[in-house]
Enzyme design. Sequence first.
Site, mmCIF file in Angstrom:
data_model
loop_
_atom_site.group_PDB
_atom_site.id
_atom_site.type_symbol
_atom_site.label_atom_id
_atom_site.label_comp_id
_atom_site.label_asym_id
_atom_site.label_seq_id
_atom_site.Cartn_x
_atom_site.Cartn_y
_atom_site.Cartn_z
ATOM 1 N N ASP A 90 0.852 -1.178 0.000
ATOM 2 C CA ASP A 90 0.000 0.000 0.000
ATOM 3 C C ASP A 90 0.891 1.232 0.000
ATOM 4 O O ASP A 90 2.095 1.149 0.254
ATOM 5 C CB ASP A 90 -0.904 -0.039 1.233
ATOM 6 C CG ASP A 90 -1.871 1.129 1.298
ATOM 7 O OD1 ASP A 90 -2.339 1.557 0.226
ATOM 8 O OD2 ASP A 90 -2.139 1.617 2.400
ATOM 9 N N LYS A 98 -2.974 28.442 -9.726
ATOM 10 C CA LYS A 98 -1.917 27.505 -9.344
ATOM 11 C C LYS A 98 -2.259 26.149 -9.968
ATOM 12 O O LYS A 98 -3.440 25.807 -10.120
ATOM 13 C CB LYS A 98 -1.801 27.373 -7.833
ATOM 14 C CG LYS A 98 -3.001 26.730 -7.149
ATOM 15 C CD LYS A 98 -2.779 26.621 -5.652
ATOM 16 C CE LYS A 98 -3.973 25.962 -4.967
ATOM 17 N NZ LYS A 98 -3.819 25.896 -3.508
#
Length: 1418
Positions: free
Chosen positions: A409, A571
Site C-alpha cells: 500500500d 496555481k
Amino acid sequence: MGSLNRREVLEEGDKDSAFTWVVKANNRYYHWQFKEKVFLCFQRNKYKTNAIRTAKYSIFSFLPLNLYEQFHRMSNLYFLLVIILQGIPEISTLPWFTLFAPLVCLLFIRASRDLVDDIGRHRSDKAINNRPCQILQGRNFLWKKWKDLCVGDVVCLRKESIVPADLLLLASSEPSSLCYVETADIDGETNLKFRQAPTITHHELTNIKKMATFQGTVVCEKPNSRMHHFVGCLEWKGKKYPLDSGNILLRGCKIRNTDTCYGLVIYAGFDTKIMKNCGKIHMKRTKLDYLMNRLVVIIFVSVVVVSLGLTLGFRSTVKDFKEGHFYVSARLSRTIAAETFFNFWGFLILLSVMVPMAMFVLAEFVYLGNSIFINWDLKMYHEPQDEPAKARSTSLNDELGQVEYVFSDKTGTLTQNIMTFKKCCVDGLIYSSDDDDVEAIRKANPYVWNEFADGKLLFHNAELLRAVRADEAVAVREFWRVLALCHTVMVQEEANQLLYKAASPDEEALVTAARNFGYVFLSRTQDTVTLVELGQRRVYQVLAMMDFNSVRKRMSMLVRTPEGTICLYTKGADTVIFERLHKRGPAEFTTEEALAAFAEQTLRTLCLAYKEVDEATYEDWSRRHLEASILLQNRAQALHQVYEEMEQDLQLLGATAIEDRLQDGVPNTIKCLKKGNIKVWVLTGDKQETAVNIGFACNLLSEDMLILEEKEIVRILEAYGESNNNLSGGRDPQQPSRFLPQTKTAMVINGEFLDHLMLSLRKEPCALVHHVHTEDDAWREPGQREEEAPWSEQLARAWWSFIGQLRGTRLARGARGQGPRESPEVQRERAFVDLASQCQAVICCRVTPKQKALIVALVKKYQQVVTLAIGDGANDVSMIKTASIGVGLTGQEGMQAAHNSDYVLGQFCFLPRLLLVHGRWSYLRICKFLRYFFYKTMASMMVQIWFAFYSGFTAQPLYEGWFLALFNLLYTTLPVLYIGLFEQDVSAEKSLELPELYMAGQKDELFNYWVFLQAIVHGTATSLVNFFMSLWICYDTAGPQSFCDQQSLAVVVALSGLLSITVEIILIIKYWTFLSVLAIALSLFFYGSLTGATQSSWLFTASPENFPFLYADLNVLSQPSALLVVLLNVTLNTLPVLVLRIICQFTKKPLLPKKEEVPSEEAMEPVPYLRRESRGRRSSYAFSHREGYADLITQGTILRKTPETNDEMLADNTVPSEEEFSPKPSPNPRVSYWHSRRLVLLGKRRRRSPEKVSSKELHTPAPPPNSTLSVAEQHTFYPENQSSLSEKLPTTMSWTLRSSQEQLPAEEKPEQEPPSAEGPPTPKESQTASSLSQPSPLVSQAEPSEERPSLWKTWTLPWHSWMYNWQKEPVSEDKKTEPSPVASLQEEGAPTNGQPPPMGSLSKATEEPPPPPLEKPP
C-alpha cells in the site's frame, strides 16, 4: 483465485444490480420473516444481524474442523494408516504406541497453535461487536451494542463515532444535512469526505417523534463488494427519491466535524461492503509444505514397492525354508498365501520409519523458535509506538526467505501523509531552508514578529523573509498572495489560534507557509476572502472560483482587490501553466530548471501565476460564464471552455516544492529489496500523479525507466497479436525480453483500466474474436491526425486480436499434443501478468480492496511465486489474506491490517531485516533440517532392507527396539534441532550487505527434488557401507572375538550409523557455538547411558521379551576388532563426501554484488509501438485535490449558523432519555437578545461603489464557513463551530440560507449544480443542489413562514438562487472577554478605500434568460 472466481466477481455487477433488497425503517419484524436457502432444507435469515465473526472455529467446530484441516497433510494420513496396521497383532512388528504417542503430540501442537491464533480473532470480534451505539427504540435513542443492530434500525452517531453498519444518512446537525467522514480504515485516505442526506429526509425528519414514525422504504441492490457504488431509491409518502453512494455511510468510517447525524441501517454485519471486501480466512501452506506432501507420497509409494518386492522374495523362499527346517514348520501353521499377505503388512510397518514422525514434531518446534526470534529482535522494535515485531503465524517462516513479489500500500505504508513546505522558486530565484535542523529553527523562532505564525512550519529562509517584509518586489507579494487566496481551506479559531482545515494536506502546507510569511488567510464567506497581509487586513471579493479536476490540473480564483482591480490567481501543474503563459523570459527558464531540480529531489511541485483583467474583458467573460453555468446539457464542457478562455496570457510568479514525507528508510528498503531480486508493486487507492511521484521518491521508479501507461499497453498487445510472439521469454532472467529488449520499464495503471481489462471479454461481441488488423488499425505516429477510438475500445480490440491469434496457436499446439487449450479468460489473464512481470516496477492507482486481492491472486496463479502483501489499513486486509504472506503495519489507519496479518511490523523499513535476515535464515535452517533428517533416516533405516535378504525376508528388525524408539527422540535430536534453530551461513549484517544471497530461496536451491534425491543416495550409501562392511568382515568368523551374531552385528551397525551421522552434522554446521558442542555431546551421552540402561541385567530379568539385548554393546565395545570396524565404516562414509565437497567449494564461483548495467543507446533495439514524443523534463506535479469544493463554497452549503441556536435533536453524550428528547424551551438567556433587524438586501445593486461601503459593514464578519466537496468521492477537512471567535467579535452575522426555488416559476428554476466532468448532472447532483441552500433542521427548527418577522427577497448567483437573512446579535457586557489576535484585528477596522461589497459578480434575478451583463461600478 482462478478464472472462475474472477468471473464470479465480474458477473456480480449484473447479478446484484436488480433492486431486490427492501429495507423498511423501524420495522424489524418485516425483515425477520424473510429466509434464504442454505443447504437442502436448511434456511437462515436473509437480513443478517450486525454481529460479525472472523474466527475460523467455534467451541463445537474446533475439534472436527481442525482435525479435518490437519489430515489434509499426507504425512498425518500416512501415520494414521500405520498406527491402524500396528494395532493388528498378526502383522504388528512394533508396539502401536510407538507411533500413536508422537502423532497425538504432533496434532496437539498444531491444534494449540491454531487455537491461540483463533482466540485472538475471537477477542477482536468481541471487542468490535460490543462497541456501543445509540439505536432508536420507541421515542428514545438507547445505548446498545453493535451486535444488537438490525437492518431497518435508525441510529444516532456523534463526532468521532465509528459507523457500525452501512447506513443511509437521514439527517445531520450540519447545514443541508451534510456529514463529514474519514475513510482511512476503508481506503487508506486520511482526507475527509462529504456525504449528504436526501432532501426529503433533511426537511421532514426534524425531531425524534418524526424519526420514530418514519416509515420509509429503501429499495436497492443486494449486498455486494463494490465500495464506491450504490444505487437505490427511497419510497415514502407515495413518492420515490433517488439514492446513490453520496447518501451512504459505510461501516468503518469515522464521523468527523459533525456533531450529530442519523442513519438508517441498509446492510448489516457480513452484508456490509467492507466485510464483503475482507475475504475469507484460508489456511496458508508454504511451498515446502506442499513439497513435503509430494515427497511423503513418493516415499510411501517407494515403501509399498519395496515391501511388495521383499514379500515376493519371502514367497519364493518360504517353501524351501519349510522343507529345510521342518522342526519350525509347526509355527508356520498358515498357508503360504496367508503368510505372504501378513508378511507384506509387516514389512510396511517396519519400513514406515522411512517417513520419520519425529521430523514433523521437531519442525513445529523449529518454526516456533524462529518465530520467537522475530519477536525478540530489538532491531525491528519501533520505539515511538512501543511496537515490537510480532510473528502471528508460526508456520510461514521459511517462505519469508522465498518472496519474489511484494505488494505494498502507499498511504501509511510508504508515506506518512505529512506534507512539508521544503523549497520555492520566486521570480527565478530558488529559496531553500537555511537550516534543516528542526530544533534549531524552533529555537531561533524566525517568525516571532508574526502573531499569526504557526510553529509547525519548519521552513526558514532569511533572504526570502527580508524580501517579503520589504514588500517591494511585486512578484514576491503576488506569490504569497496566490497561496493565501487560491484555495478551498476553511478556518476556525481554537485557543486563540487559527486552525486550518484543508481538503488536502498539500493545501494546508501551502496556506500555512503563506501564513508564516505574513500573508494570513483569516476568514471567508461565500463571496469574500479576508487576508492579513503583513499586518494589514484586506478583503477580496470573489468573482469566480475555477476548481481543480483531473483534466484541468489547476485552480483559479478571479477576485476584485480592495483597490478595485480584478486579478486572476492560478496555481497548478507546470505542464498546464507553462502552456498558458504570456511570454517566456529568463525567469521562466530559470523556473523550469528549478522544477527539474525539484523533480530530481522527488518534491511535489505547483506553479503559480496571475494576471490582471480589465473591466470590459471581465464583463464579457462574466456574461458567457453565467450562460454556461445555467446550461442543462454539456454544462461541464461549456464551463471548461469558459475557464480556458480566462486562464490565458498568465504571468509566472514561481513554483512551490512540497515533500510528501516517506516513512523512515523507505528508499533504502526498496533499493535493498530490488537487489535481492524482489519486485515491489504499489497498489493504492490514490491518484496517479501522487503515486508516480512517490514512486520516484522511494526509488521504485527512476528517470531512465520507460513508464508504460494504458495506451502503450494496448499498443504492446496489438503488436503482440500481429507478431504472435510470447510477451516474455519465460522466467529465465538470462533470456532477454521479446517485447522490450534491454529496456528498463515500469507499468502505471488505474482501477478503471483494470476493470476494462477484465470486462472486455464479457462486454464485447464475440465477432471481435475474428477481428483482423488492417492498415487503418495500425498505430500512427504522434504527428498524424486521426480520430482515435476511446482507449477502452482500443483495449478491447487489442485483447480480442491477441486472443484470436493465441487461440489459433493453442489449437495447433493442442492438435500436436503439446498442451491443453486454454480458455480466453486464462489467456487474457496470463498475458497481462506476463507483461507486468517483465516490468521493474508496477504501480496500480485508484484500485479497490477487491482489485488489490485479484492482482495478488493473478500473480500467484500464473507466476507460481511466493507473494507478500504489506499494508496498514482495513482496505489492505483482503490483499493481506490473499498473499502467501501478509504483513500488517501498526499505523495511523487502525489495527485491522495487523489483526488479519501473519506478521506485524512497526514500519516498512523493517521489511528487509524480516526477509533478508530472518526469512533467509529460517529457509536455510529448515532446508538443512529436512535434508539432514532424510539423510540420517535413510542411513540408519535402510539397513532393515539389506538385513531382510539375510533373514529369509521375514520382516525381522535388525536393531534393538529401544534403539529404534530413542534414535529420533534423543540420540540424534539435539544436533538437528540446533541446526533448525541457530544455524547461520553469514551474519545479519552480511545478509543485508549482500541481498543477492536471498535469491537462493527464490530459486528453491537449498531443498528441492534434486537435494532430496542427494540425501536419499547419501543415506543409502552410508547404510550400505555400515551393513555390508560389518557383515563381510565378520563373515565366517567365530569365537569370543567375533561379532557375527545378530545382536553384535546390530550393535556394530547401529554405532557405525550413529557416529557417521554425528560426523556429518559436524561437517555441515557453519555456526559453531557452545550450544552446538553441547548438543553433540549430550546426544552421545544419551546413547551411552540409555543403551547401558536398556541392556542391563535387572531390566532383562524383569522383562526379557522387551529387553533382549543383554550387555550387547558392552561385549562389542570390549573387542578392539569391532571398534576398528566402526572406525573403518565412519571413515569410508566421511572421506569421499568431504573430498567431493572441497572440490565443489573450489569450483564454485563466489557471489559478488551485481553492478547495475545501463544499456547503451546503440544497443537498444527500436520499439516501434512505443515511440512517443520527447517529454524533456519530467513533471513532478502531484496534488491530492479534486473537483467540487469550490462549488460548495460559492453555493454557501457549508456555512454554519451561530452556535447559540438550540437543537432539539442534539442530545448529550450521556444515555438519552424520554425527557431529553421531548421539546423544551431553550434555557439559554442569550436567545432573548435575538431580535429582528432591518434586512440588508444583498445584490440590490449589481455592484456598489467601493467608496459607499461602510467600515461597519465590512467588519461584520460571517461565522467561518466549512469546506466541502463534491459528492463523487472527494476528500476534505471541515472545521468545527467557531464559537470562540464569534463571541469575541462585537457583532456576528448569521447567514441563514433558504432555497428560493419554491418562489420562482417552475420554468425559471435554474439548474442547481453543474454536472461532473464526465457528463450531465446525475439525479444525486440535482437532488444535492436542490437542498444546498436549506438550513439544517437539526440546527434550528424552521418556523412557519407566516410567523417570520423578516421580509425575504430573492437574488441570483451565477450557480443558484439563494436568499439571505442577515441578523445581528448584540453582545452583552458579561460576554466581553479579552479579545484574541483574530478578533482584535477585526475590531480595529480597516480602510474603507477600495473595499468591495460581497459577490459583485452576481446579478439580480430576472425572468428573461439570459440575464444582462453586469454594470460597471460608478
